[in-house]
Design a protein around this motif. Structure first.
Motif, mmCIF file in Angstrom:
data_model
loop_
_atom_site.group_PDB
_atom_site.id
_atom_site.type_symbol
_atom_site.label_atom_id
_atom_site.label_comp_id
_atom_site.label_asym_id
_atom_site.label_seq_id
_atom_site.Cartn_x
_atom_site.Cartn_y
_atom_site.Cartn_z
ATOM 1 N N PHE A 53 0.840 -1.208 0.000
ATOM 2 C CA PHE A 53 0.000 0.000 0.000
ATOM 3 C C PHE A 53 0.867 1.247 0.000
ATOM 4 C CE2 PHE A 53 -2.594 3.366 1.834
ATOM 5 C CZ PHE A 53 -3.711 3.274 1.026
ATOM 6 N N ASP A 55 0.106 5.580 -0.287
ATOM 7 C CA ASP A 55 -0.907 6.634 -0.439
ATOM 8 C C ASP A 55 -0.270 7.866 -1.080
ATOM 9 O OD1 ASP A 55 0.522 7.872 1.572
ATOM 10 O OD2 ASP A 55 -1.010 7.602 3.111
ATOM 11 N N SER A 56 -0.996 8.979 -1.125
ATOM 12 C CA SER A 56 -0.459 10.148 -1.828
ATOM 13 C C SER A 56 0.775 10.704 -1.121
ATOM 14 C CB SER A 56 -1.529 11.231 -1.992
ATOM 15 O OG SER A 56 -1.935 11.714 -0.732
ATOM 16 N N LEU A 59 3.517 8.493 -2.367
ATOM 17 C CA LEU A 59 3.814 8.852 -3.761
ATOM 18 C C LEU A 59 4.653 10.130 -3.801
ATOM 19 C CD1 LEU A 59 3.209 8.302 -6.803
ATOM 20 C CD2 LEU A 59 1.242 9.826 -6.548
ATOM 21 N N THR A 83 -2.215 -2.493 -5.670
ATOM 22 C CA THR A 83 -2.716 -1.201 -5.195
ATOM 23 C C THR A 83 -1.703 -0.087 -5.482
ATOM 24 O OG1 THR A 83 -3.977 -2.333 -3.477
ATOM 25 C CG2 THR A 83 -3.695 0.030 -3.210
ATOM 26 N N LYS A 86 -1.917 0.826 -9.037
ATOM 27 C CA LYS A 86 -3.134 1.615 -9.298
ATOM 28 C C LYS A 86 -2.882 3.096 -8.979
ATOM 29 C CE LYS A 86 -7.227 0.020 -7.697
ATOM 30 N NZ LYS A 86 -8.178 -0.174 -8.816
ATOM 31 N N VAL A 87 -2.204 3.384 -7.877
ATOM 32 C CA VAL A 87 -1.935 4.777 -7.498
ATOM 33 C C VAL A 87 -1.018 5.447 -8.536
ATOM 34 C CG1 VAL A 87 -0.803 6.243 -5.771
ATOM 35 C CG2 VAL A 87 -2.365 4.435 -5.038
ATOM 36 N N ARG A 89 -0.709 4.606 -11.680
ATOM 37 C CA ARG A 89 -1.402 4.718 -12.966
ATOM 38 C C ARG A 89 -2.446 5.837 -12.927
ATOM 39 N NH1 ARG A 89 -5.568 2.012 -13.810
ATOM 40 N NH2 ARG A 89 -4.878 0.362 -12.400
ATOM 41 N N LEU A 90 -3.260 5.871 -11.849
ATOM 42 C CA LEU A 90 -4.309 6.896 -11.772
ATOM 43 C C LEU A 90 -3.716 8.308 -11.797
ATOM 44 C CD1 LEU A 90 -6.669 5.366 -9.072
ATOM 45 C CD2 LEU A 90 -7.268 5.790 -11.461
ATOM 46 N N THR A 91 -2.597 8.489 -11.115
ATOM 47 C CA THR A 91 -1.995 9.823 -11.032
ATOM 48 C C THR A 91 -1.067 10.104 -12.229
ATOM 49 O OG1 THR A 91 -0.190 8.951 -9.699
ATOM 50 C CG2 THR A 91 -2.061 9.872 -8.508
ATOM 51 N N GLU B 44 -10.318 -5.948 -6.047
ATOM 52 C CA GLU B 44 -10.148 -4.726 -6.838
ATOM 53 C C GLU B 44 -10.882 -3.541 -6.183
ATOM 54 O OE1 GLU B 44 -8.296 -4.460 -9.555
ATOM 55 O OE2 GLU B 44 -8.917 -2.384 -9.897
ATOM 56 N N SER B 47 -9.215 -2.538 -2.892
ATOM 57 C CA SER B 47 -8.019 -1.750 -3.132
ATOM 58 C C SER B 47 -8.386 -0.277 -3.376
ATOM 59 C CB SER B 47 -7.295 -2.380 -4.326
ATOM 60 O OG SER B 47 -6.455 -1.487 -4.959
ATOM 61 N N ALA B 48 -9.428 -0.050 -4.192
ATOM 62 C CA ALA B 48 -9.891 1.326 -4.432
ATOM 63 C C ALA B 48 -10.393 1.947 -3.135
ATOM 64 C CB ALA B 48 -10.997 1.317 -5.491
ATOM 65 N N GLU B 50 -9.490 1.259 -0.089
ATOM 66 C CA GLU B 50 -8.398 1.569 0.835
ATOM 67 C C GLU B 50 -7.719 2.879 0.438
ATOM 68 O OE1 GLU B 50 -5.537 -1.554 1.550
ATOM 69 O OE2 GLU B 50 -4.719 -0.468 3.265
ATOM 70 N N ILE B 51 -7.581 3.099 -0.862
ATOM 71 C CA ILE B 51 -6.957 4.353 -1.323
ATOM 72 C C ILE B 51 -7.832 5.545 -0.909
ATOM 73 C CG2 ILE B 51 -6.281 5.690 -3.361
ATOM 74 C CD1 ILE B 51 -5.654 2.936 -4.731
ATOM 75 N N ALA B 54 -7.914 6.013 2.942
ATOM 76 C CA ALA B 54 -6.631 6.508 3.447
ATOM 77 C C ALA B 54 -6.496 8.001 3.165
ATOM 78 C CB ALA B 54 -5.477 5.742 2.794
ATOM 79 N N GLU B 55 -6.826 8.413 1.944
ATOM 80 C CA GLU B 55 -6.678 9.832 1.606
ATOM 81 C C GLU B 55 -7.630 10.692 2.430
ATOM 82 O OE1 GLU B 55 -4.220 10.818 -0.075
ATOM 83 O OE2 GLU B 55 -3.626 8.890 -0.925
ATOM 84 N N PHE B 115 -2.136 15.022 -4.798
ATOM 85 C CA PHE B 115 -2.770 13.885 -5.466
ATOM 86 C C PHE B 115 -3.973 13.341 -4.701
ATOM 87 C CE2 PHE B 115 1.798 13.547 -6.570
ATOM 88 C CZ PHE B 115 1.687 13.734 -7.930
ATOM 89 N N GLY B 116 -4.093 13.719 -3.431
ATOM 90 C CA GLY B 116 -5.085 13.087 -2.566
ATOM 91 C C GLY B 116 -6.514 13.239 -3.069
ATOM 92 N N PHE B 118 -7.483 14.156 -5.999
ATOM 93 C CA PHE B 118 -7.607 13.552 -7.326
ATOM 94 C C PHE B 118 -7.947 12.059 -7.178
ATOM 95 C CE2 PHE B 118 -5.806 11.086 -10.770
ATOM 96 C CZ PHE B 118 -6.451 11.654 -11.858
ATOM 97 N N LEU B 119 -7.242 11.388 -6.278
ATOM 98 C CA LEU B 119 -7.498 9.949 -6.075
ATOM 99 C C LEU B 119 -8.899 9.716 -5.514
ATOM 100 C CD1 LEU B 119 -4.001 8.915 -4.682
ATOM 101 C CD2 LEU B 119 -5.035 8.104 -6.811
ATOM 102 N N SER B 122 -11.369 10.238 -8.213
ATOM 103 C CA SER B 122 -11.292 9.205 -9.254
ATOM 104 C C SER B 122 -12.016 7.929 -8.846
ATOM 105 C CB SER B 122 -9.829 8.827 -9.536
ATOM 106 O OG SER B 122 -9.104 9.939 -9.959
ATOM 107 N N LEU B 123 -12.054 7.642 -7.553
ATOM 108 C CA LEU B 123 -12.478 6.304 -7.111
ATOM 109 C C LEU B 123 -13.772 6.306 -6.304
ATOM 110 C CD1 LEU B 123 -8.921 5.041 -6.067
ATOM 111 C CD2 LEU B 123 -10.210 4.343 -8.086
ATOM 112 N N LEU B 146 -15.988 -3.188 -9.357
ATOM 113 C CA LEU B 146 -15.330 -2.257 -10.267
ATOM 114 C C LEU B 146 -15.113 -2.965 -11.580
ATOM 115 C CD1 LEU B 146 -12.481 -0.564 -8.233
ATOM 116 C CD2 LEU B 146 -14.624 0.437 -8.960
ATOM 117 N N ASP B 149 -9.535 -2.776 -14.637
ATOM 118 C CA ASP B 149 -8.764 -1.572 -14.947
ATOM 119 C C ASP B 149 -8.461 -1.482 -16.428
ATOM 120 O OD1 ASP B 149 -8.590 -0.406 -12.526
ATOM 121 O OD2 ASP B 149 -6.848 -1.565 -11.911
#
Lengths: 110, 153
Positions: A53, A55-56, A59, A83, A86-87, A89-91, B44, B47-48, B50-51, B54-55, B115-116, B118-119, B122-123, B146, B149
């Motif tokens: 994992f 996070d931003s 990153l 995961t 994914k971070v 790629r998305l960014t 999948e 995972s989204a 958790e992102i 977390a943000e 980026f936070g 944005f993520l 996005s999700l 989901l 990808d």
């Protein structure tokens, strides 16, 4: 922040031995990398295969390490888990770094 | 021998109140992801989730409370095609009392931050922010499934 590092030819391979690079450890990660990249090698390969994992904050710390290296040296990445991938790629950071599927095996622990 | 009892149903709602620190956020994420797995949410989508979580939770620690300390109230409830989450804190309000746009940082140099949101955007879906009295409430939906990808073109 547990990392193991080894010079292989012109590359410093740094494996992150932590499950997460997140807001709780991003600063320690950056500090640890700052010490390691004092070694004058042209390429630093960051093995993220044990990191599940990021996070931003994590990153941002990876981008900061790239900037620490300056223009004459490269930071490359290897072993992105789903995961983490994914971070990146998305960014669209997957276009900024050279990303290898897997890192070369370390020849010794350390 | 009687038949095996049916799988234990997951609690409909989950509510966690915790102290706003980076390590507490880590522990809560660990618990939430285990909860989602128990609800049968596929990897999948977990995972989204958790992102996003977390943000959103780290934003509260780093921005709403910043140097101060306080509690975060997290709540999760199932909805027809996913999960509705809400995060309540008693820290500083969002700038201009609205959610950041969350566009990717622009410029030639890769950015180290920004980026936070944005993520999150996005999700997550159906984001809503309310400032009521001294309280922030952020709510959003996380899809339970989901699409696979697609690589970035």
């Amino acid at each position: 922040m547990q990392v193991s590092s080894e010079v292989q030819g012109e590359t410093l391979v740094v494996r992150v031995d932590e499950a997460r690079i997140d807001a709780a450890v991003a600063i320690q990660f950056k500090d640890r990398m700052r010490e390691l990249v004092r070694q004058p090698v042209p390429v630093v390969l960051l093995d993220l295969s044990r990191v599940n994992f990021l996070d931003s904050s994590g990153l941002g710390a990876v981008v900061a390490v790239m900037k620490l290296l300056g223009p004459g040296r490269r930071l490359e990445l290897a072993g992105l888990t789903p995961t983490v991938e994914k971070v990146f790629r998305l960014t669209r950071m997957d276009g900024v770094f050279t990303i290898h599927p897997a890192a070369p095996a370390q020849t010794h622990a350390g | 021998m009687p038949d095996d009892p049916p799988a234990e149903p997951q609690p409909v709602r989950l509510r966690i109140v915790f102290c706003a620190t980076p390590l507490a956020v880590r522990q809560v994420l660990h618990r939430l992801i285990a909860d989602l797995e128990g609800r049968g949410i596929p990897a999948e989508a977990r995972s989204a989730a958790e992102i996003v979580l977390a943000e959103a939770l780290n934003n509260v620690v780093e921005h709403a409370y910043a140097e101060a300390t306080g509690e975060i109230e997290f709540e999760l409830a199932p909805e027809p095609d996913g999960l509705r989450c809400s995060i309540v804190d008693h820290g500083s309000a969002m700038p201009e009392l609205r959610l950041p746009e969350g566009t990717l940082p622009a410029g030639d140099e890769p950015a180290e931050g920004g980026f936070g949101w944005f993520l999150i955007r996005s999700l997550a879906r159906d984001l809503r922010y309310d400032r009521i009295g001294g309280t922030n409430r952020l709510s959003f939906s996380l899809p339970a499934t989901l699409a696979p990808d697609n690589p970035t073109p």
